[in-house]
Design an enzyme around this catalytic site. Sequence first.
Site, PDB file in Angstrom:
ATOM      1  N   SER A  13     -10.348  27.835   3.519  1.00  0.00           N
ATOM      2  CA  SER A  13      -9.320  27.320   3.537  1.00  0.00           C
ATOM      3  C   SER A  13      -9.173  25.996   3.085  1.00  0.00           C
ATOM      4  O   SER A  13      -8.285  25.327   2.975  1.00  0.00           O
ATOM      5  CB  SER A  13      -8.425  27.605   4.897  1.00  0.00           C
ATOM      6  OG  SER A  13      -9.385  27.118   5.799  1.00  0.00           O
ATOM      7  N   SER A 133     -25.908  25.244   5.440  1.00  0.00           N
ATOM      8  CA  SER A 133     -26.570  24.480   6.511  1.00  0.00           C
ATOM      9  C   SER A 133     -26.094  23.138   6.238  1.00  0.00           C
ATOM     10  O   SER A 133     -25.050  22.903   5.942  1.00  0.00           O
ATOM     11  CB  SER A 133     -28.140  24.796   6.251  1.00  0.00           C
ATOM     12  OG  SER A 133     -28.843  23.998   7.270  1.00  0.00           O
ATOM     13  N   TYR A 147     -23.390  21.038  16.717  1.00  0.00           N
ATOM     14  CA  TYR A 147     -23.298  21.234  15.064  1.00  0.00           C
ATOM     15  C   TYR A 147     -24.966  21.188  14.655  1.00  0.00           C
ATOM     16  O   TYR A 147     -25.301  22.332  13.868  1.00  0.00           O
ATOM     17  CB  TYR A 147     -22.571  20.159  14.516  1.00  0.00           C
ATOM     18  CG  TYR A 147     -22.391  20.502  12.969  1.00  0.00           C
ATOM     19  CD1 TYR A 147     -21.563  21.158  12.502  1.00  0.00           C
ATOM     20  CD2 TYR A 147     -23.232  19.713  12.226  1.00  0.00           C
ATOM     21  CE1 TYR A 147     -21.327  21.333  11.195  1.00  0.00           C
ATOM     22  CE2 TYR A 147     -23.239  19.829  10.774  1.00  0.00           C
ATOM     23  CZ  TYR A 147     -22.029  20.535  10.381  1.00  0.00           C
ATOM     24  OH  TYR A 147     -22.073  21.052   9.070  1.00  0.00           O
ATOM     25  N   LYS A 151     -26.800  24.321  12.753  1.00  0.00           N
ATOM     26  CA  LYS A 151     -27.708  24.404  11.480  1.00  0.00           C
ATOM     27  C   LYS A 151     -29.117  24.647  11.611  1.00  0.00           C
ATOM     28  O   LYS A 151     -29.638  25.068  10.497  1.00  0.00           O
ATOM     29  CB  LYS A 151     -27.190  22.971  10.713  1.00  0.00           C
ATOM     30  CG  LYS A 151     -25.651  22.813  10.598  1.00  0.00           C
ATOM     31  CD  LYS A 151     -25.185  23.971  10.091  1.00  0.00           C
ATOM     32  CE  LYS A 151     -23.537  23.955   9.538  1.00  0.00           C
ATOM     33  NZ  LYS A 151     -23.142  25.043   8.732  1.00  0.00           N
TER      34      LYS A 151
END
Length: 278
Positions: A13, A133, A147, A151
Site C-alpha cells: 500500500s 531486510s 526494527y 531485520k
Amino acid sequence: MERKKTVWVTGASSGLGLATAEAFARTGWQVIGGARSFPSQPQTDENGMIRMQLDVTSEESCDAFVRQALAISPRVDALVCAAAVLVLGSCENTSPEEFSRVMNTNFVGATRMVSRVLPVMRERHSGRIILFSSINGLLGIPFQSAYTASKHAMEGYAECLSMELHSHGIRVCLVEPGDHRGGSEHTRLHAKAETDSSPYRQAYESACAAIHRDESGGLLPEKLGEKVVANVQRKRMRFRLRVAKLDQHLAVWLHKCLPPWANSLILRNYYGADNANH
C-alpha cells in the site's frame, strides 16, 4: 498461450512495497498486492495491481489471501515480503508488546507467507522469494532496536531458507535498502513510554531528527523497485541486493572492519546518542 508471470507483494500500500509492486506491473507481471488497508474483495487499481486485504500478523488473513490469489492465478513465480512497521524508542522504554508487534509484522509475518507459497513453488520446481531486510539488518543504530532486531532475524532466516530450497529450484533474495523517501507515517510509531520524562529524551530527539533527515534525503523508491524486478528476472538472482547511498555502504563496510568501540563511537556521534538530559 502462457499465463503472465505472477508476483505476490505484501506491504503493497505504500513505501518500498508499493514501489516494488508498481515496478513489477510496469514490466508486465500479474501483481497481486496485499495490505491491511486494502479492500476485502479484490480490486484492480489504475496500474493493474490487484489489491487484496492482508494482515500478515493474522493466520486467518494469510489463508484468505492465498485462497483468493490462487483463484486469480494458480501460479506464483515470485513472493515479495515487504510488510513492515517501525517503533522508535529506547531499548528500556520499548515494551514487550511493542517488540512483539514489530517482530510479528516484519519477521514472523514474512515466514507466514513463505510457508504458504512454498508448496505451490515446489510443485513447479521454481520460484523467487524476495525478503526485505535493511541496512539495519547488518548493523544497529540507537533507538531502533525493535526494527533492527527484526531485520537481523530476517538475515539469518534467509540464509537458512536459501540453503534448504536450493535443490527445489527456488531462489531467495535479501533486499537491504538504505534510506528511501516516501514511507508512510502509519508505519513509523513511537514507543508509548518514550515521554518527555524519559532519561533518554534529548538523545532520542536527536536520533529521530537524524533519522528524519536521512529519510527525507533518501533514494527514490521507484529506483529500488526497478532494481528488485531486474534482479528477480536475472537467470541467476543475486542473494543480496543492497540499495543505498555511498555513505551507508561505507557504514556497512566499516562495521565489518572496525573494532566495536570505533563503530559505536561513530554511530553515537552521528545520531547524538551521547546527549543526555540534565
